[in-house]
Write a protein that holds these residues in place. Structure first.
Motif, PDB file in Angstrom:
ATOM      1  N   PHE A   5      -5.810  -6.610 -19.340  1.00  0.00           N
ATOM      2  CA  PHE A   5      -4.840  -6.178 -18.342  1.00  0.00           C
ATOM      3  C   PHE A   5      -4.924  -6.964 -17.032  1.00  0.00           C
ATOM      4  CE2 PHE A   5      -5.610  -2.592 -21.146  1.00  0.00           C
ATOM      5  CZ  PHE A   5      -4.317  -2.265 -21.500  1.00  0.00           C
ATOM      6  N   TRP A  57      -0.861   1.088 -15.581  1.00  0.00           N
ATOM      7  CA  TRP A  57      -0.279   0.965 -16.912  1.00  0.00           C
ATOM      8  C   TRP A  57      -0.090   2.319 -17.599  1.00  0.00           C
ATOM      9  CZ3 TRP A  57       0.884  -3.812 -19.242  1.00  0.00           C
ATOM     10  CH2 TRP A  57       0.464  -4.936 -18.535  1.00  0.00           C
ATOM     11  N   VAL A  61      -1.386   3.783 -22.631  1.00  0.00           N
ATOM     12  CA  VAL A  61      -1.552   2.350 -22.906  1.00  0.00           C
ATOM     13  C   VAL A  61      -3.034   2.002 -22.973  1.00  0.00           C
ATOM     14  CG1 VAL A  61      -1.144   0.038 -21.985  1.00  0.00           C
ATOM     15  CG2 VAL A  61       0.660   1.749 -21.862  1.00  0.00           C
ATOM     16  N   LYS A  64      -4.477   3.260 -26.304  1.00  0.00           N
ATOM     17  CA  LYS A  64      -4.043   2.400 -27.422  1.00  0.00           C
ATOM     18  C   LYS A  64      -4.824   1.096 -27.437  1.00  0.00           C
ATOM     19  CE  LYS A  64       0.673   4.096 -27.844  1.00  0.00           C
ATOM     20  NZ  LYS A  64       2.090   3.792 -27.671  1.00  0.00           N
ATOM     21  N   ALA A  65      -5.071   0.535 -26.259  1.00  0.00           N
ATOM     22  CA  ALA A  65      -5.819  -0.724 -26.171  1.00  0.00           C
ATOM     23  C   ALA A  65      -7.226  -0.542 -26.733  1.00  0.00           C
ATOM     24  CB  ALA A  65      -5.876  -1.195 -24.731  1.00  0.00           C
ATOM     25  N   VAL A  74      -5.496  -7.022 -28.107  1.00  0.00           N
ATOM     26  CA  VAL A  74      -4.628  -6.434 -27.083  1.00  0.00           C
ATOM     27  C   VAL A  74      -3.729  -7.507 -26.483  1.00  0.00           C
ATOM     28  CG1 VAL A  74      -4.562  -5.231 -24.876  1.00  0.00           C
ATOM     29  CG2 VAL A  74      -6.282  -4.604 -26.578  1.00  0.00           C
ATOM     30  N   MET A  78       0.415  -7.737 -26.236  1.00  0.00           N
ATOM     31  CA  MET A  78       1.051  -7.818 -24.919  1.00  0.00           C
ATOM     32  C   MET A  78       1.941  -9.051 -24.793  1.00  0.00           C
ATOM     33  SD  MET A  78      -2.094  -6.567 -22.520  1.00  0.00           S
ATOM     34  CE  MET A  78      -1.240  -6.706 -20.970  1.00  0.00           C
TER      35      MET A  78
END
Length: 80
Positions: A5, A57, A61, A64-65, A74, A78
Motif C-alpha cells: 500500500f 483504504w 481491503v 483481503k490483502a 497484493v 492492485m
C-alpha cells in the motif's frame, strides 16, 4: 503485505540527527507518509502502517490483502 500500500522505496530523512524511513501511501489523493525511526527498538514495527491503511483504504481491503499472502500477490491485484 502491508508494504503493497506504500511506494516501493521509502524516503530517507534525518530529523534532529536521527535517521528515519518515510513510507508514502499510494492511495489516490493521499499524500500522507508513515515515518519509522531506525534507532528505536520497534524500528521494524508496522503498527502505524496498519493504522494508516485501515483509515485510508478501509478495513476490508486490509483483511483481503492479508488473506492473499505476500506483498507480490497484493501488488499484482492492485496493478490490474
Amino acid at each position: 503485505p502491508i508494504y503493497a500500500f506504500f511506494a516501493l522505496e521509502p524516503t530517507i530523512e534525518y530529523i534532529a540527527g536521527r535517521c528515519s524511513h518515510v513510507f508514502w501511501c499510494t492511495a489516490k489523493g493521499c499524500k500522507k507518509g508513515v515515518r519509522r525511526y531506525l534507532d528505536k527498538s520497534d524500528a521494524r514495527s508496522t503498527g502505524n502502517m496498519h493504522k494508516h491503511v485501515k483509515a485510508c483504504w478501509g478495513e476490508g481491503v486490509l483483511q483481503k490483502a492479508f488473506k492473499m499472502g505476500g506483498t507480490t500477490a497484493v501488488l499484482r491485484v492492485m496493478l490490474e
